[in-house]
Design an enzyme around this catalytic site. Structure first.
Site, PDB file in Angstrom:
ATOM      1  N   HIS A 172       0.344   9.816   7.058  1.00  0.00           N
ATOM      2  CA  HIS A 172       1.234   9.737   5.891  1.00  0.00           C
ATOM      3  C   HIS A 172       1.084  10.872   4.894  1.00  0.00           C
ATOM      4  CE1 HIS A 172       2.755   5.598   6.527  1.00  0.00           C
ATOM      5  NE2 HIS A 172       1.642   5.481   7.209  1.00  0.00           N
ATOM      6  N   LYS A 212       7.204   6.466  -9.931  1.00  0.00           N
ATOM      7  CA  LYS A 212       6.315   6.632  -8.776  1.00  0.00           C
ATOM      8  C   LYS A 212       4.920   6.861  -9.327  1.00  0.00           C
ATOM      9  CE  LYS A 212       8.892  10.233  -7.541  1.00  0.00           C
ATOM     10  NZ  LYS A 212       9.184  10.084  -6.137  1.00  0.00           N
ATOM     11  N   ARG A 213       3.895   6.902  -8.453  1.00  0.00           N
ATOM     12  CA  ARG A 213       2.559   7.214  -8.931  1.00  0.00           C
ATOM     13  C   ARG A 213       2.567   8.551  -9.660  1.00  0.00           C
ATOM     14  NH1 ARG A 213      -1.785   3.671  -7.533  1.00  0.00           N
ATOM     15  NH2 ARG A 213      -3.096   5.334  -8.360  1.00  0.00           N
ATOM     16  N   LYS A 250       3.674  15.457  -7.470  1.00  0.00           N
ATOM     17  CA  LYS A 250       4.972  14.805  -7.678  1.00  0.00           C
ATOM     18  C   LYS A 250       5.694  15.390  -8.899  1.00  0.00           C
ATOM     19  CE  LYS A 250       3.378  10.446  -5.583  1.00  0.00           C
ATOM     20  NZ  LYS A 250       4.267  10.126  -4.458  1.00  0.00           N
ATOM     21  N   THR A 302       9.776   7.179  -0.478  1.00  0.00           N
ATOM     22  CA  THR A 302      10.640   6.044  -0.139  1.00  0.00           C
ATOM     23  C   THR A 302      11.416   5.579  -1.369  1.00  0.00           C
ATOM     24  OG1 THR A 302       8.636   4.723  -0.370  1.00  0.00           O
ATOM     25  CG2 THR A 302       9.421   5.109   1.869  1.00  0.00           C
ATOM     26  N   LYS A 362      15.381   4.058  -2.056  1.00  0.00           N
ATOM     27  CA  LYS A 362      15.732   2.867  -2.854  1.00  0.00           C
ATOM     28  C   LYS A 362      16.781   3.230  -3.898  1.00  0.00           C
ATOM     29  CE  LYS A 362      11.003   1.450  -2.037  1.00  0.00           C
ATOM     30  NZ  LYS A 362       9.623   1.509  -2.546  1.00  0.00           N
TER      31      LYS A 362
HETATM   32  O1  73E Z   1       5.228  10.510   0.849  1.00  0.00           O
HETATM   33  C1  73E Z   1       4.586   9.262   0.811  1.00  0.00           C
HETATM   34  C2  73E Z   1       5.144   8.373   1.899  1.00  0.00           C
HETATM   35  O2  73E Z   1       6.501   8.100   1.660  1.00  0.00           O
HETATM   36  C3  73E Z   1       3.088   9.429   1.007  1.00  0.00           C
HETATM   37  O3  73E Z   1       2.559  10.201  -0.048  1.00  0.00           O
HETATM   38  C4  73E Z   1       2.413   8.066   1.033  1.00  0.00           C
HETATM   39  O4  73E Z   1       2.993   7.326   2.125  1.00  0.00           O
HETATM   40  C5  73E Z   1       4.380   7.075   1.972  1.00  0.00           C
HETATM   41  C6  73E Z   1       4.818   6.217   3.119  1.00  0.00           C
HETATM   42  O5  73E Z   1       4.828   6.937   4.303  1.00  0.00           O
HETATM   43  C7  73E Z   1       0.956   8.161   1.219  1.00  0.00           C
HETATM   44  N1  73E Z   1       0.013   7.435   0.583  1.00  0.00           N
HETATM   45  C8  73E Z   1      -1.158   7.814   1.061  1.00  0.00           C
HETATM   46  N2  73E Z   1      -0.975   8.755   1.936  1.00  0.00           N
HETATM   47  N3  73E Z   1       0.344   8.983   2.041  1.00  0.00           N
HETATM   48  C9  73E Z   1      -2.457   7.290   0.673  1.00  0.00           C
HETATM   49  C10 73E Z   1      -3.610   7.974   1.021  1.00  0.00           C
HETATM   50  C11 73E Z   1      -4.834   7.476   0.647  1.00  0.00           C
HETATM   51  C12 73E Z   1      -4.927   6.307  -0.066  1.00  0.00           C
HETATM   52  C13 73E Z   1      -3.779   5.617  -0.414  1.00  0.00           C
HETATM   53  C14 73E Z   1      -2.540   6.121  -0.050  1.00  0.00           C
END
Ligand code: 73E
Length: 808
Positions: free
Chosen positions: A360, A548-549, A554, A656, A660
């Site tokens: 991710h 968002k976070r 970002k 995501t 939305k």
């Molecule tokens: O871009 C997003 C993505 O839409 C991405 O940053 C997020 O996952 C979403 C779903 O695919 C994400 N979160 C984390 N890594 N990618 C993450 C990593 C470590 C701890 C918690 C979350």
């Protein structure tokens, strides 16, 4: 249903509800508290779900179908009561019944806590996948952690984030069922030695610390069908509740310590999004739910397959959501070899053939690397297996790949005393995928290029999606009804059908209703803002939203600086008239992330400056909404005109929130990053605003240099002014944003904020002109709804089924 049947259903529901109130509270309805009213409704609905749940389980057992088990350290499910009611197709009945009993349905729904068992997109995506799978009737179950405290609650006090512990279980949780009879033991620490037992060399594991893993199951109901899948969350408990009277003092203290150490494992969710925090307790969490989930699943599999594991990989797929559950690989090997007596080779075949992995993020600070010493100490047998996996993998490379030692080392699972969990996952899984086209391309060409060259067939791409039930159908009922009246109900099962909406692009009554619905949603949000922030905003203004976070990549900072510039522009030109704009932000910063917290402070400082300056004549307003979560999102997305998706290109794997917003008719103002690129492709150039560096340009600057933020600063008066304002007392003599200033000028602006400033400001300016042309704006907004079919998680899940899990 005939009207008379509907009336009967309402009457039946009312009497069942009155009875339930008495059961949960021992009081008559007229005396009951709001909380009891909510509990009664929750229990009544849960009763209906539970019978379908049991039926689904037995149907799955009768008709063998490949099952998918999803392991994820986060599941951000949101409130469930409304989802359940709507998925049972009982919305009208329940609403009417409540109203006839003199109760307010919405107020009762608002009593539900929002389980914050995730940080952001990653956990929310898993919740969307669970919902879509149930809606599509696919046997798909989640395994995660039953955190006692989810993500903290955020308050904004004097313009700064303050964290309050989340206590989602305070009043109990009506949608989970504890299953103590399915508890398993998970072992930590201890020593290993080898021994010949019956002539066979066996590893004996001693002096370990056993912890009890107790599952809690939450039902996940499909929309308008009878499928109910399970989300299983594991809670850590001491192995035996101690028997107080028989303990002497020393034993008592030990027992207390053991109890709290055991419970510590599932006490809290780590609050970092996109960041690896190498704490031992986190590693314990990772192994804890992996071990418990696999053990239960394998036990169950054997029961239904005559104790034989031969067909395991044909019947089961285990999906690893990012690397947090990557210990699934070695743990399966351990169970198959040490507990089931399989050979290494047989165990390995089953393991690789049943495991799949989604990555991710490519942010280096998020990639998990566990110190070898920690792994060895906490999980000695698992470490031993990881070492062996790595040794055999390297041997194979030496004999088959033609790679030199340097190349082989670069692919090693163990490097510099650390275990690279992404490498472990790639070696143990037969499929690896990214979450948007660009992201998957970066994985192949850069992050995992060495592996891609070795195993090109393992690499896939599945663009993320979101469930239209939660983010459109149940949360934007005005738009839902307009769509259904216009194109019928097929779109509820196939979101691609929304394209039919384009036939209404010149339809005046449709235009009026579409706009009226957006305005009503904005009024709803404006009321929320008024109630929570005491700021009055104009619902006719452009609602320009970034939720968002809070993270540097970002770039909430870019948005904030542009607002400051716009403010300066209006101050310098007091007679200028712009289309009024309301800038709305929400999002949490990890407790320990100083810079992100400074950004929150800056946004609030700008809000304070702008909102209270009479010269601005309310032409712009800035709002920071506290405690962004799934529930607040459901109010925000339907009310947006502009969706800010402005990450530095190449950094946001998918996003995501962008989907939305789009589904609810907001126009994306975004960089060519993550799934924004696919949104651009879907809606076409005219229905999105893009700006900024491409990911290739960003990566070129990162690799070869050539970007100087100071140079940009020196050539741009607007930037000079805003930079000075950060430190010259503009926000009061106590509020200085030196660290923000330094990051942009002294440390050369890692995320290219100043580099993208000009093109962002130009795009922002362009929005004014576009919004004035009501017809043009309507067409843009409608196109976004109409072409959002691609971004349904139903489409994503179907792709996983076909291409990754091979269940179709
Ligand atoms: O871009 C997003 C993505 O839409 C991405 O940053 C997020 O996952 C979403 C779903 O695919 C994400 N979160 C984390 N890594 N990618 C993450 C990593 C470590 C701890 C918690 C979350």
């Amino acid at each position: 249903m005939k009207p008379s049947e509907h009336l009967e259903e309402i009457e039946n529901f009312k009497s069942a509800y009155i009875k339930k109130i008495e059961e949960v509270s021992g009081e008559y309805l007229s005396e009951s508290s709001l909380l009891n009213q909510y509990e009664a409704l929750a229990e009544l609905v849960m009763d209906k779900i539970a019978s379908q749940w049991a039926k689904t389980r037995s149907q799955y057992d009768e008709i063998p179908h490949k099952r998918v088990y999803l392991f994820s350290i986060e599941f951000l499910i949101g409130r469930l009561l409304k989802s359940y009611v709507n998925s049972l197709d009982m919305e009208e009945t329940v609403k009417t019944a409540m109203a006839e009993l003199g109760l307010d349905y919405e107020t009762i729904l608002s009593q539900e806590t929002d389980p914050g068992l995730g940080n952001g997109g990653l956990g929310r995506l898993m919740a969307c996948f669970l919902e879509s799978s149930a809606t599509l009737g696919l046997p798909f179950h989640g395994n995660g952690i039953h955190y006692k405290h989810g993500l903290f609650e955020q308050k904004i006090i004097n313009g700064e984030q303050v964290e309050v512990a989340d206590n989602w279980l305070r009043h109990g949780y009506p949608f989970e069922i504890r299953k103590p009879n399915e508890a398993v033991i998970v072992k930590f620490y201890g020593n290993l030695h080898s021994e010949k037992i019956n002539g066979v060399l066996t590893f004996v594991y001693e002096d370990y610390e056993p912890i009890l893993a107790v599952p809690y199951d939450i039902p996940l109901k499909g929309y308008h069908n009878n499928t109910v899948n399970s989300l299983r969350l594991w809670s850590a408990e001491p192995i035996e509740e101690f028997d107080l009277p028989s303990f002497n003092e020393g034993q008592f203290l030990d027992a207390v310590r053991h109890k709290s150490e055991a419970e510590a494992i599932t006490q809290i969710l780590y609050p970092n999004d996109n960041k690896f925090d190498g704490k031992q307790l986190r590693l314990k969490q990772e192994y804890f739910f992996v071990c418990a989930g696999l053990k239960r699943m394998i036990t169950r599999f054997k029961r239904y397959n005559n104790d034989c594991l031969d067909e395991f990989a044909d019947k089961i797929c285990i999906h690893i959501n990012d690397t947090h559950p990557a210990l699934c690989g070695p743990e399966m090997m351990r169970i198959f070899m040490d507990e089931e007596g399989l050979s290494w080779d047989d165990a390995w075949k089953i393991t690789v053939n049943s495991l799949t992995f989604t990555n991710h993020t490519v942010l280096p600070e998020a990639l998990e690397k566990w110190p070898v010493d920690m792994m060895k100490f906490l999980l000695p047998r698992i470490y031993m297996i990881i070492e062996e996996i790595n040794r055999q993998f390297q041997e194979e490379l030496r004999s088959k790949s033609g790679l030199n030692e340097l190349q082989i080392n670069s692919l090693s699972i163990i490097q510099d005393g650390q275990i690279n969990m992404a490498n472990l996952a790639i070696v143990c899984c037969h499929s690896v995928n990214g979450v948007a086209e660009l992201h998957s391309k970066i994985l192949k060409e850069e992050t995992f290029n060495g592996y891609y060259k070795l195993f090109p067939e393992r690499f896939h791409s599945v663009t993320n999606g979101v469930t239209p039930r939660r983010f459109l159908i149940n949360s934007n009922t005005g738009l839902r009804d307009l769509i259904t009246e216009s194109i019928g109900t097929d779109w509820l099962n196939n979101l691609f059908d929304l394209e039919k909406l384009m036939t209404f692009k010149n339809d005046a009554p449709f235009f009026d209703r579409f706009n009226r619905i957006k305005l009503d949603n904005k009024i709803h949000l404006a009321n929320y803002i008024n109630a929570h922030n005491h700021i009055s905003v104009n619902p006719e203004s452009i609602f320009d939203i970034q939720v968002k976070r809070i993270h540097e990549y970002k770039r909430q900072l870019l948005n904030a600086l542009q607002i400051l510039h716009l403010y300066n522009h209006l101050k310098a030109n007091p007679h200028i008239e712009i289309v009024p704009r309301t800038f709305i932000f929400a999002g949490k910063a990890a407790q320990g992330y100083y810079f992100a917290k400074e950004v929150i402070k800056l946004i609030n400082a700008i809000a304070n400056l702008v909102n209270n300056d009479k010269d601005i004549r309310d032409q712009i307003k800035v709002v920071f909404l506290a405690n962004f979560n799934v529930t607040l999102g459901e109010i925000i997305y339907p009310a947006a005109n502009i969706s800010e998706q402005i990450s530095t290109a190449g950094k946001e794997a998918s996003g995501t929130g962008n989907m939305k917003f789009m589904m609810n008719g907001a126009i994306t103002l975004g960089t060519m990053d993550g799934a924004n690129i696919e949104i651009h492709e879907a809606v076409g150039d005219n229905n999105i605003l893009t700006f900024g560096l491409s990911s290739d340009e960003v990566s070129h600057f990162e690799k070869h240099g050539g970007y100087s933020s100071v140079q940009i600063y020196e050539n741009d008066h607007r930037i000079q002014k805003i930079m000075h304002q950060l430190i010259d007392g503009t926000f009061g003599h106590l509020a200085s944003f030196q660290s923000v200033y330094d990051s942009l000028l002294l440390y050369n602006d890692t995320y290219f904020v100043l580099k993208d400033f000009d093109s962002y400001a130009t795009a922002q300016h362009h929005i004014n002109e576009l919004f004035k042309d009501k017809n043009k704006w309507f067409e843009m907004s409608l196109s976004n709804v109409a072409y959002s079919g691609l971004f349904s998680s139903d489409r994503a899940i179907l792709e996983y089924q076909k291409n990754i899990w091979k269940t179709l």
